[in-house]
Design a protein around this motif. Sequence first.
Motif, PDB file in Angstrom:
ATOM      1  N   GLU A  79       0.834  -1.203   0.000  1.00 52.90           N
ATOM      2  CA  GLU A  79       0.000   0.000   0.000  1.00 52.90           C
ATOM      3  C   GLU A  79       0.869   1.253   0.000  1.00 52.90           C
ATOM      4  OE1 GLU A  79      -2.567  -0.438   3.376  1.00 52.90           O
ATOM      5  OE2 GLU A  79      -3.761  -2.026   2.419  1.00 52.90           O
ATOM      6  N   ARG A  80       1.935   1.242   0.770  1.00 49.32           N
ATOM      7  CA  ARG A  80       2.838   2.395   0.808  1.00 49.32           C
ATOM      8  C   ARG A  80       3.493   2.621  -0.550  1.00 49.32           C
ATOM      9  NH1 ARG A  80       5.693   1.668   6.735  1.00 49.32           N
ATOM     10  NH2 ARG A  80       3.843   2.190   7.944  1.00 49.32           N
ATOM     11  N   SER A  83       0.959   4.115  -2.833  1.00 53.24           N
ATOM     12  CA  SER A  83       0.774   5.527  -2.509  1.00 53.24           C
ATOM     13  C   SER A  83       1.899   6.362  -3.094  1.00 53.24           C
ATOM     14  CB  SER A  83       0.712   5.693  -0.989  1.00 53.24           C
ATOM     15  OG  SER A  83       0.726   7.049  -0.639  1.00 53.24           O
ATOM     16  N   GLU A  86       1.492   6.650  -6.829  1.00 52.20           N
ATOM     17  CA  GLU A  86       0.482   7.644  -7.183  1.00 52.20           C
ATOM     18  C   GLU A  86       1.053   9.062  -7.083  1.00 52.20           C
ATOM     19  OE1 GLU A  86      -2.615   7.244  -8.441  1.00 52.20           O
ATOM     20  OE2 GLU A  86      -2.065   5.119  -8.549  1.00 52.20           O
ATOM     21  N   LYS A  87       1.829   9.309  -6.039  1.00 54.36           N
ATOM     22  CA  LYS A  87       2.443  10.630  -5.880  1.00 54.36           C
ATOM     23  C   LYS A  87       3.405  10.916  -7.025  1.00 54.36           C
ATOM     24  CE  LYS A  87       1.920  10.811  -0.882  1.00 54.36           C
ATOM     25  NZ  LYS A  87       2.573  10.762   0.414  1.00 54.36           N
TER      26      LYS A  87
END
Length: 137
Positions: A79-80, A83, A86-87
């Motif tokens: 998940e990290r 994330s 996505e950034k």
Amino acid sequence: MAYTLPRSVYNILEEALGSKEKAEKFAEAFEKAVEEIDKKAEKLIVEKKEILKIELKEELKNELVTRDLFEERFKVINERFNSIDEKFKVIDERFKVVDERFKRLELKLNILIILVLLALTLFNPAFLSIIEKLLKL
């Protein structure tokens, strides 16, 4: 495993007990006692080995990561990373916008340079005199 006394021990027993038969009986009893002790010791070793094996297994189970815990932690890490990914996509899109703006500015700057060069050329007195001479012909 059968245990037998060395011949020298038989001789010592025979001297001590006074007869060969008594020495053989004593030696036979001693050998059987040793065999029984060996059997019991072997049985105890096997039992202790199983107990130690179970204890070690339990201890390792407590120390090692279980599959569920591993999968749970892997999901958190995944998940990290998602994330962060996505950034990076957002940053990449922003760079594309900035790149497009620079391309437009570069085009405008090139047009401006051409216009300035053209204006300087047109308003240059030497250029004007050349144009007048050409037009008089």
